[in-house]
Design an enzyme around this catalytic site. Structure first.
Site, PDB file in Angstrom:
ATOM      1  NE  ARG A  99       3.319  32.378  33.500  1.00 22.89           N
ATOM      2  CZ  ARG A  99       3.731  33.298  32.639  1.00 22.89           C
ATOM      3  NH1 ARG A  99       4.240  34.435  33.067  1.00 22.89           N
ATOM      4  NH2 ARG A  99       3.634  33.083  31.347  1.00 22.89           N
TER       5      ARG A  99
ATOM      6  CE1 TYR B 173       3.024  39.302  41.025  1.00 23.48           C
ATOM      7  CE2 TYR B 173       5.194  40.263  40.690  1.00 23.48           C
ATOM      8  CZ  TYR B 173       4.200  39.394  40.296  1.00 23.48           C
ATOM      9  OH  TYR B 173       4.383  38.600  39.189  1.00 23.48           O
TER      10      TYR B 173
ATOM     11  CG  ASP C 216       7.632  33.523  25.451  1.00 27.83           C
ATOM     12  OD1 ASP C 216       7.554  34.771  25.455  1.00 27.83           O
ATOM     13  OD2 ASP C 216       7.691  32.838  26.495  1.00 27.83           O
TER      14      ASP C 216
END
Length: 423
Positions: free
Chosen positions: A108, A216, A293
């Site tokens: 991120r 991952y 969000d």
């Protein structure tokens, strides 16, 4: 109200806020971003960007800067966390050609830093830290925000990109986040330290009873991202401090060897209770609208949260660019603003609501724990052909004609280029 009347104010300097600022500035719209923290910084671990997102990022000129930091996995695998059986897989390289954009996984902070560098290079973007929006005053022909330190910023439109517990959202709707009763533990570690059996060319989702585990690689295959999510009995029992590390270990104790081995590398210092929001029919009130969000917080089961916020920014840029191109010196009329925000909502509100509601359904499917439900779920996934895209065409599409954008996968490291899986 002359000062700043052609300026867009964005409350929130996360992925959604910085992405919107960059896209608006590149379309000629002046933007001021107000970040409440002392620096622009992303908290969390890995994220996934599906072709519907990377295709758009390519169109707006961001994808090339992201590729060196990302990994392009070859498969998305769904497996039974209790038995270890691989149930279904999606060929992500084929999907990249089908949809015109690569499937990427990355940290991120790498995404945020890429957006931040690009935004800082835009003269039309002003970035301010230590600006926590507390009060909003809509004047009709503009909006003023008052920050905790007493600073006042005036602009024509305010965009609330201030996250799950948005202050700006309260100007639009009176509601609260919805607790799912699930909690997440997540983090990244050097890939060579993880004792695992999962292939590092894959994104693996282990579906279990009331829990799931995702693995991952990120940062060019140097780091390994793992996320453990489980339904908390402590929450159901009404405990204030729920989702404890002891409950985490108990939830995964009897699962397959790869899951238990991977869990040993999960950091236990921080946990994230999982919340979303109920979909709403409008994100706008006067000169104030929402993004990311703040508009449509969603559970993580479709791996679309960050990506959907970036799609919001692209839609806002499309909607507001005609105002910046006008011949009136940027004096946006009330009718202009209303029409532009209506275009934005028409593009995004229903689409984001569908992702929100579908994400909840996918979570229910992943977490079934009754034997008959597990049997039916697993058999349905076993019967799915690898190249059957009917479950994702609606999300990743539109589907391209064969041969179009055949180079869509682009360049970027795969994890096996730097580290081979230990067997």
């Amino acid at each position: 109200m002359a000062q700043g009347r052609d300026r867009v104010i964005i409350a929130g300097g996360g992925i959604g806020g910085l992405g919107a600022a960059l896209m608006l500035a590149r379309r000629g719209v002046p933007v001021t971003v107000l970040e409440r923290a002392a620096e622009f910084k992303e908290v969390g671990a890995g994220l996934q960007l599906a072709p519907n997102i990377t295709r758009m990022l390519d169109e707006v000129g961001v994808l090339a800067d992201l590729l060196p930091h990302a990994v392009r996995p070859r498969r998305l695998v769904l497996a039974n966390a209790a038995t270890g059986e691989e149930l279904s897989r999606l060929d992500l390289e084929d999907a990249a050609t089908r949809y015109g954009g690569p499937y990427l996984v990355l940290h991120r902070s790498d995404l945020l830093d890429t957006l931040l560098r690009a935004a800082r290079a835009e003269p039309a973007v002003t970035l301010l830290t230590d600006h926590h929006v507390e009060r909003i005053t809509d004047h009709g022909d503009g909006v003023t925000v008052t920050c905790a330190g007493g600073q006042e910023i005036t602009g024509r439109i305010l965009i609330g990109a201030d996250g799950l517990r948005s202050v700006v959202r309260r100007h639009v709707v009176d509601d609260e986040p919805v607790c799912s009763g699930y909690v997440a533990y997540r983090g990244v570690v050097p890939i060579e330290t993880v004792d695992r059996l999962s292939d590092t060319d894959d994104v693996v989702v282990w579906m279990g009873p009331g829990c799931h585990f995702v693995q991952y690689p990120v940062r060019g295959g140097k780091l390994y991202n793992q996320v453990a999510v489980f339904r908390s009995q402590e929450y159901l029992d009404g405990k204030e401090d729920w989702g404890s590390p002891a409950e985490l270990d108990a939830a995964y104790a009897d699962l397959a060897t790869p899951v238990v081995a991977g869990l040993a590398s999960i950091q236990r210092e921080n946990r994230w209770p999982m919340y979303d929001r109920e979909p709403i029919s409008t994100w706008t009130n006067g000169n104030v609208t929402l993004l990311g969000d703040a508009a449509h917080a969603m559970l993580q089961y479709l791996a679309q949260g960050a990506g959907q916020s970036l799609l919001d920014g692209a839609a806002l840029a499309d909607a507001l660019a005609p105002l910046a191109d006008g011949s009136d010196g940027g004096r946006w009329s009330a009718g202009d603003v209303k029409a532009a925000l209506h275009r934005y909502e028409a593009d995004r509100v229903a689409a984001a609501a569908t992702v929100q509601s579908t994400g909840r359904i996918w979570g229910d499917i992943w977490h079934v724990d009754e034997p008959v439900q597990v049997l039916l779920r697993d058999e349905a996934f076993r019967r799915r052909d690898t190249y059957d895209y009917h479950l994702v065409d609606w999300l990743y599409g539109p589907v391209l004609d064969p041969g179009d954008h055949a180079d869509a996968v682009g360049d970027g490291p795969r994890p096996a280029d730097t580290y081979r899986t230990r067997k």
